[in-house]
Design a protein around this motif. Structure first.
Motif, PDB file in Angstrom:
ATOM      1  N   ALA A 467       0.827  -1.212   0.000  1.00  0.00           N
ATOM      2  CA  ALA A 467       0.000   0.000   0.000  1.00  0.00           C
ATOM      3  C   ALA A 467       0.859   1.259   0.000  1.00  0.00           C
ATOM      4  CB  ALA A 467      -0.940  -0.016   1.204  1.00  0.00           C
ATOM      5  N   ALA A 468       1.974   1.206   0.736  1.00  0.00           N
ATOM      6  CA  ALA A 468       2.847   2.384   0.799  1.00  0.00           C
ATOM      7  C   ALA A 468       3.526   2.670  -0.531  1.00  0.00           C
ATOM      8  CB  ALA A 468       3.897   2.191   1.891  1.00  0.00           C
ATOM      9  N   ARG A 469       3.690   1.655  -1.369  1.00  0.00           N
ATOM     10  CA  ARG A 469       4.410   1.828  -2.640  1.00  0.00           C
ATOM     11  C   ARG A 469       3.490   1.939  -3.850  1.00  0.00           C
ATOM     12  NH1 ARG A 469       7.301  -0.577   0.998  1.00  0.00           N
ATOM     13  NH2 ARG A 469       9.590  -0.437   1.068  1.00  0.00           N
ATOM     14  N   MET A 470       2.186   1.867  -3.594  1.00  0.00           N
ATOM     15  CA  MET A 470       1.259   1.979  -4.720  1.00  0.00           C
ATOM     16  C   MET A 470       1.205   3.405  -5.244  1.00  0.00           C
ATOM     17  SD  MET A 470      -1.997  -0.402  -3.638  1.00  0.00           S
ATOM     18  CE  MET A 470      -2.864   0.067  -5.141  1.00  0.00           C
ATOM     19  N   PRO A 471       1.024   3.587  -6.553  1.00  0.00           N
ATOM     20  CA  PRO A 471       0.894   4.948  -7.097  1.00  0.00           C
ATOM     21  C   PRO A 471      -0.353   5.634  -6.552  1.00  0.00           C
ATOM     22  CG  PRO A 471       0.335   3.286  -8.749  1.00  0.00           C
ATOM     23  CD  PRO A 471       0.914   2.545  -7.596  1.00  0.00           C
ATOM     24  N   ARG A 472      -0.298   6.925  -6.451  1.00  0.00           N
ATOM     25  CA  ARG A 472      -1.431   7.690  -5.924  1.00  0.00           C
ATOM     26  C   ARG A 472      -2.625   7.588  -6.862  1.00  0.00           C
ATOM     27  NH1 ARG A 472      -0.750  11.678  -2.181  1.00  0.00           N
ATOM     28  NH2 ARG A 472      -2.189  13.057  -3.295  1.00  0.00           N
ATOM     29  N   ALA A 473      -3.744   7.150  -6.305  1.00  0.00           N
ATOM     30  CA  ALA A 473      -4.966   7.034  -7.110  1.00  0.00           C
ATOM     31  C   ALA A 473      -5.597   8.403  -7.297  1.00  0.00           C
ATOM     32  CB  ALA A 473      -5.944   6.090  -6.422  1.00  0.00           C
ATOM     33  N   ASN A 475      -8.853   8.879  -7.580  1.00  0.00           N
ATOM     34  CA  ASN A 475     -10.056   8.921  -6.759  1.00  0.00           C
ATOM     35  C   ASN A 475      -9.672   9.198  -5.309  1.00  0.00           C
ATOM     36  OD1 ASN A 475     -12.108   7.386  -4.896  1.00  0.00           O
ATOM     37  ND2 ASN A 475     -13.201   7.853  -6.802  1.00  0.00           N
ATOM     38  N   THR A 476     -10.273  10.229  -4.722  1.00  0.00           N
ATOM     39  CA  THR A 476      -9.893  10.649  -3.373  1.00  0.00           C
ATOM     40  C   THR A 476     -10.187   9.579  -2.340  1.00  0.00           C
ATOM     41  OG1 THR A 476     -10.376  12.936  -3.958  1.00  0.00           O
ATOM     42  CG2 THR A 476     -10.184  12.433  -1.620  1.00  0.00           C
ATOM     43  N   SER A 477     -11.358   8.933  -2.429  1.00  0.00           N
ATOM     44  CA  SER A 477     -11.719   7.906  -1.456  1.00  0.00           C
ATOM     45  C   SER A 477     -10.748   6.729  -1.516  1.00  0.00           C
ATOM     46  CB  SER A 477     -13.144   7.410  -1.713  1.00  0.00           C
ATOM     47  OG  SER A 477     -14.079   8.456  -1.495  1.00  0.00           O
ATOM     48  N   LEU A 478     -10.413   6.300  -2.736  1.00  0.00           N
ATOM     49  CA  LEU A 478      -9.492   5.178  -2.883  1.00  0.00           C
ATOM     50  C   LEU A 478      -8.100   5.556  -2.384  1.00  0.00           C
ATOM     51  CD1 LEU A 478      -8.870   2.347  -3.857  1.00  0.00           C
ATOM     52  CD2 LEU A 478      -8.499   3.274  -6.159  1.00  0.00           C
ATOM     53  N   ARG A 479      -7.687   6.810  -2.679  1.00  0.00           N
ATOM     54  CA  ARG A 479      -6.360   7.243  -2.231  1.00  0.00           C
ATOM     55  C   ARG A 479      -6.275   7.263  -0.714  1.00  0.00           C
ATOM     56  NH1 ARG A 479      -6.266  11.525  -4.874  1.00  0.00           N
ATOM     57  NH2 ARG A 479      -6.722  13.095  -3.280  1.00  0.00           N
ATOM     58  N   LEU A 480      -7.317   7.779  -0.048  1.00  0.00           N
ATOM     59  CA  LEU A 480      -7.318   7.806   1.418  1.00  0.00           C
ATOM     60  C   LEU A 480      -7.405   6.384   2.002  1.00  0.00           C
ATOM     61  CD1 LEU A 480      -9.698  10.847   2.083  1.00  0.00           C
ATOM     62  CD2 LEU A 480      -7.235  10.748   2.478  1.00  0.00           C
ATOM     63  N   ALA A 481      -8.193   5.516   1.354  1.00  0.00           N
ATOM     64  CA  ALA A 481      -8.324   4.141   1.848  1.00  0.00           C
ATOM     65  C   ALA A 481      -6.990   3.420   1.800  1.00  0.00           C
ATOM     66  CB  ALA A 481      -9.368   3.380   1.027  1.00  0.00           C
ATOM     67  N   ALA A 483      -4.042   4.817   1.815  1.00  0.00           N
ATOM     68  CA  ALA A 483      -3.161   5.444   2.807  1.00  0.00           C
ATOM     69  C   ALA A 483      -3.462   4.940   4.208  1.00  0.00           C
ATOM     70  CB  ALA A 483      -3.310   6.973   2.748  1.00  0.00           C
ATOM     71  N   ASN A 484      -4.752   4.708   4.501  1.00  0.00           N
ATOM     72  CA  ASN A 484      -5.118   4.209   5.823  1.00  0.00           C
ATOM     73  C   ASN A 484      -4.564   2.804   6.093  1.00  0.00           C
ATOM     74  OD1 ASN A 484      -6.543   6.482   6.535  1.00  0.00           O
ATOM     75  ND2 ASN A 484      -8.549   5.665   5.945  1.00  0.00           N
ATOM     76  N   LEU A 485      -4.274   2.064   5.032  1.00  0.00           N
ATOM     77  CA  LEU A 485      -3.764   0.710   5.209  1.00  0.00           C
ATOM     78  C   LEU A 485      -2.353   0.686   5.774  1.00  0.00           C
ATOM     79  CD1 LEU A 485      -5.010  -1.049   1.932  1.00  0.00           C
ATOM     80  CD2 LEU A 485      -5.970  -1.260   4.226  1.00  0.00           C
ATOM     81  N   HIS A 486      -1.579   1.756   5.585  1.00  0.00           N
ATOM     82  CA  HIS A 486      -0.175   1.705   6.002  1.00  0.00           C
ATOM     83  C   HIS A 486       0.240   2.845   6.919  1.00  0.00           C
ATOM     84  CE1 HIS A 486       1.148   5.027   3.331  1.00  0.00           C
ATOM     85  NE2 HIS A 486       0.266   4.546   2.469  1.00  0.00           N
ATOM     86  N   ARG A 487      -0.685   3.742   7.258  1.00  0.00           N
ATOM     87  CA  ARG A 487      -0.310   4.864   8.110  1.00  0.00           C
ATOM     88  C   ARG A 487       0.004   4.378   9.526  1.00  0.00           C
ATOM     89  NH1 ARG A 487      -4.228   5.705  11.642  1.00  0.00           N
ATOM     90  NH2 ARG A 487      -6.379   5.097  11.159  1.00  0.00           N
ATOM     91  N   PRO A 488       0.688   5.204  10.351  1.00  0.00           N
ATOM     92  CA  PRO A 488       0.921   4.827  11.757  1.00  0.00           C
ATOM     93  C   PRO A 488      -0.398   4.570  12.479  1.00  0.00           C
ATOM     94  CG  PRO A 488       2.292   6.705  11.147  1.00  0.00           C
ATOM     95  CD  PRO A 488       1.358   6.481   9.991  1.00  0.00           C
ATOM     96  N   GLY A 489      -0.438   3.475  13.238  1.00  0.00           N
ATOM     97  CA  GLY A 489      -1.664   3.116  13.942  1.00  0.00           C
ATOM     98  C   GLY A 489      -2.705   2.469  13.057  1.00  0.00           C
ATOM     99  N   ALA A 490      -2.325   2.001  11.861  1.00  0.00           N
ATOM    100  CA  ALA A 490      -3.272   1.372  10.941  1.00  0.00           C
ATOM    101  C   ALA A 490      -3.884   0.128  11.570  1.00  0.00           C
ATOM    102  CB  ALA A 490      -2.576   1.024   9.627  1.00  0.00           C
ATOM    103  N   LEU A 491      -5.120  -0.154  11.155  1.00  0.00           N
ATOM    104  CA  LEU A 491      -5.826  -1.325  11.665  1.00  0.00           C
ATOM    105  C   LEU A 491      -5.406  -2.621  10.962  1.00  0.00           C
ATOM    106  CD1 LEU A 491      -9.461   0.092  11.935  1.00  0.00           C
ATOM    107  CD2 LEU A 491      -7.903  -0.407  13.816  1.00  0.00           C
TER     108      LEU A 491
END
Length: 859
Positions: A467-473, A475-481, A483-491
């Motif tokens: 997820a951290a190495r994927m190109p920026r999408a 679509n805003t929702s997909l891009r944020l989703a 990013a949420n997969l690899h951010r600090p404190g991710a679920l």
């Protein structure tokens, strides 16, 4: 404050701090307690119920066996001297059991026949122990006595339905007509006989001897029931009697069962099944361990400011660790106590709800050992999964008071805490092995669970890295989703661990069940014979062959001689000293079918050694199953001793064979050279396989013709046997799937807890994004996309891991082809997505409802 500090206390400071902190409630620990309680309840309940079954068998062993001891022999009756010696010890009742064909007295197309489980008894003595219940109520002596020239018989209601008969009608057994005197409602010693494929029929020994069913080599088990005269006879007394009989008649060849092991196979199956269900409960507990870790990590996160404050006032890291461990330990004790109470009550609840349909007596007393084992499992799992996040609490610095709340720095606990985690896990593994019916299975399970946990963690790390190495999408929702997969404190780690193990177990059970059903429903009937014919008398064999050739010209008959024998020595070692694997140890228990042949049997090929010449006339030789031979440590040239008809026969291993067991053909573990049993009385076993797809009408017509022409031959229709096996498999599968729900419930609890633990981070994200102008609909799409991605990837891993495990079980353990089930696989993936998205959006909806101002003021 100074007065409080000065007040003496019986508790150390760490315990006082932990107890004081718990005064504020246990918010956030509902999942923790529920996970521990669920797993402990499963293990305690299964263990208590299984122990209750075993104790019930032991307590009622005298009734189940029908005597204090039973001396048994196949094919032939015990010599009169042995029976007389038994009579010196107490009351002896002779009994015989076999399978036979019962048919109606009508002729032609109106004739009906059915396989029956026959029991011949001494009417004046049966039952020695227990009570025979019939309808109409009567005694064995009255029911089985001849009336109007016809001996009486008692039958199960199923036989009346199959043959369209009623009480008072007559039927034919062998070449002897019998009068149906009543219906069997309860048979005290039924469990000792094991699984039957037909309804029971009880008749007198005199009627049995006159039926023509007793032929040389017939598969008849003769039993001599010994009642020592008192229900208070000690186990030591019974053992002395058995030892004395064995020493006086060492060559008699009888087997002995006592009231202490009235149904050893049933007791063994209970222990095996309970072991499996215990492992299912342990799986649920291990899944719940993830919830424990999440809850403790959330506690440490919420208490960061408190911990930093304590350290600013001089508290050490060790004190903080001990205080927090006190809280966790008390909560674990609460969850364990709830689980123990539920587990201890399970046997009583089951007996109360289903006691009338359970054929086995169940002891409902509290089982301290099983409860203690379940408690140990629960506390060890709680400790093992709590130590890692608790170890991190040791190193929370005072500067945490001044850092931003989103600081996601992760540190490994100190070596001492890592050592504690490793030690706790080692004790957990040791407990699993020590309490297991099969230590190898327990070791394999623990190793597999550890492997899956590690793999799940790697999968989570892989998802975050990708997820951290994927190109920026765009679509805003997909891009944020993403990013949420690899951010600090991710679920990501919590969700993958929460669902992964539960879905893996669910996939294993679904795919093994699908493979077994595919084998039963599709593969076997297409290749299996239509009939097994048992007890074809040697002198009648040529006439039987001619009869089948006339009545079923488009079918292939395969007939082989068959005797029964039990292994005495293998490779120079008594079988009592051989410790074989569980999957082959059954061959050493009781009698086995054996045969002789001049050429290599069908469904076999020699893989080591060579076959004997067709006219071989030297010392006895034997061919051994390759897998069994390897398991018993045998090699070419070793000697094998079997007891047949009371005589020990020793032969040398000439070769090993690979046997195709999956086509229901005639297969034997051991095949002897023909000269070994020259002159020995024996019968024949045959299979009949149609070259075309025979209809049910054709098969039933042939069955009735054989029953009329050869009354002593027992005919087993394979499709009926497969249907019985299929019904049994369905019942077992239903029980296993029901038990696996416990693991799935634990996984759902942990998932809900993991998502709840991330609620604060979700509130923070939602407030920031809403402040920057993000609409609610976009945020919902963002989180739904994130949860769907997590659920899909986790389901795919669980399906892959479950498929590999199911393939190993089916092909290596069950020896059947693996069948992938697309529908079950799709349902598992859909279930994971629905659970993840559903629970995730529930928490997200709450987060989106938070007001921005209070959150922003406290940032």
């Amino acid at each position: 404050m100074s007065n409080f500090v000065a007040r003496p206390s019986r508790f150390p400071t760490a315990i006082r701090l932990g107890l004081r902190d718990l005064r504020g409630g246990i918010r956030g620990f509902g999942t923790f307690i529920a996970c521990i309680a669920l797993g402990v309840a499963a293990i305690a309940g299964v263990g208590s119920f299984a122990r209750g079954l075993v104790e019930g068998l032991e307590r009622e062993g005298r009734v189940i066996l029908g005597a204090d001891a039973s001396f048994q022999l196949l094919h032939t009756e015990l010599p009169a001297a042995v029976v007389a010696a038994l009579g010196e010890r107490g009351t002896v009742a002779t009994m015989a059991t076999t399978r036979a064909m019962a048919r109606t007295t009508a002729t032609g197309d109106a004739t009906k026949s059915s396989l029956v489980e026959l029991k011949a008894v001494d009417p004046g003595l049966y039952p020695l122990v227990g009570r025979l219940e019939t309808e109409p109520a009567t005694t064995a002596a009255a029911a089985l006595a001849p009336r109007d020239g016809l001996p009486g018989a008692l039958v199960e209601a199923a036989l009346l339905a199959r043959l369209d008969l009623k009480v008072g009608d007559s039927l034919i057994l062998g070449d002897r007509p019998l009068r149906i005197a009543g219906v069997i409602r309860s048979e005290p010693d039924r469990l000792a006989g094991g699984l039957g494929f037909g309804p029971r029929l009880i008749l007198s020994l005199d009627a049995f001897r006159a039926s023509g069913l007793i032929q040389p080599g017939s598969l008849i088990r003769w039993m001599y029931q010994l009642d020592l005269g008192s229900s208070q006879t000690s186990e030591a007394d019974i053992r002395r009697v058995v030892a004395d009989m064995r020493s006086r008649f060492p060559d008699a060849g009888f087997e002995v069962r006592t009231r202490m092991n009235a149904s050893p196979q049933l007791a063994s199956q209970i222990e095996r099944f309970s072991q499996f269900l215990t492992l299912v409960g342990l799986t649920a507990l291990l899944v719940g361990g993830v919830g424990v870790a999440n809850a403790v990590a959330s506690l440490v996160d919420r208490k960061r400011d408190d911990i930093a404050t304590l350290k600013a006032l001089g508290a050490t890291g060790g004190l903080v660790f001990a205080a927090t461990l006190t809280q966790v330990g008390l909560l674990a004790l609460v969850g364990t106590a709830i689980g123990l109470a539920a587990g201890a009550a399970l046997p009583s609840l089951v007996v109360g709800a289903f006691g009338s349909v359970i054929p086995i007596p169940v002891s409902t007393t509290v089982q301290p050992l099983e409860l203690a084992t379940a408690a140990a499992y629960g506390l060890l799992v709680a400790l093992a999964f709590a130590l890692w996040p608790l170890g991190r609490a040791h190193d929370i610095p005072v500067s945490a008071l001044f850092r931003d709340t989103v600081d996601g720095t992760r540190r490994w606990p100190r070596p001492r805490y890592l050592a504690l985690v490793a030690g706790t896990l080692a004790v957990l593994v040791g407990l699993s092995v020590a309490t297991s019916f099969n230590p190898r299975l327990a070791m394999g399970f623990m190793a597999g669970a550890a492997g899956i946990f590690v793999t799940l963690r790697l999968v989570a790390a892989g998802i975050m890295a990708i997820a951290a190495r994927m190109p920026r999408a765009r679509n805003t929702s997909l891009r944020l989703a993403v990013a949420n997969l690899h951010r600090p404190g991710a679920l990501t780690p919590s969700v993958v661990l929460s669902l992964g193990l539960g879905l893996t177990l669910l996939a294993v059970i679904a795919l093994v069940d699908a493979s077994f059903r595919r084998q039963i429903e599709d593969a076997l009937p297409a290749r299996a014979p239509s009939f097994f014919f048992v007890d074809i008398v040697n002198a009648e064999a040529p006439r039987f062959d001619a009869f089948i050739a006339e009545k079923a010209p488009d079918a292939e008959l395969n007939r082989v001689p068959m005797l029964r024998g039990r292994f005495v020595r293998l490779g120079g070692r008594p079988v009592e000293e051989i410790r074989a694997r569980d999957d082959i140890a059954w061959a050493l228990r009781g009698d086995r079918g054996i045969t002789y042949a001049a050429s290599v049997p069908q469904n076999s090929r020699v893989v080591e050694g060579s076959w004997w010449p067709a006219d071989y006339n030297g010392p006895p030789l034997v061919s051994f199953d390759e897998r069994m031979g390897q398991g018993f440590g045998l090699k070419i040239g070793d000697e094998v001793t079997v007891n047949v008809l009371g005589r020990n026969i020793t032969a040398r291993i000439a070769n090993f064979r690979n046997i195709q067991w999956d086509n229901l053909g005639i297969n034997f573990i051991v095949v002897f050279s023909p000269n070994t049993f020259r002159g020995a009385p024996h019968a024949h076993l045959a299979t009949l396989t149609y070259r075309h797809a025979a209809t049910a009408a054709e098969e039933i017509a042939l069955l009735q013709q054989v029953a009329s022409a050869f009354p002593a031959v027992t005919t087993v229709r394979v499709k009926d046997a497969l249907e019985a096996v299929g019904q049994l498999a369905t019942q077992i599968g239903t029980g296993i799937r029901g038990a696996s729900i416990v693991t799935l419930v634990a996984a759902i609890l942990v998932l809900a807890g993991a998502l709840a633990a991330g609620h604060r981070a979700r509130v923070y994200d939602a407030v920031i994004l809403k402040t920057l102008g993000a609409p609610r609909a976009m945020l919902i799409r963002t989180y739904a996309t994130e949860y769907a991605l997590l659920g899909t990837v986790t389901a795919l891993f669980g399906l892959a891991a479950g498929s590999v495990t199911a393939w190993v079980i089916t092909t290596r353990v069950m020896n059947i082809p693996f069948a992938f089930a697309p529908l079950e696989a799709a349902l598992i993936i859909l279930l994971a997505i629905l659970l993840t998205v559903g629970f995730g959006l529930v928490g997200t909806w709450r987060a989106l409802g938070e007001k921005p101002a209070p959150v922003l003021r406290n940032m």
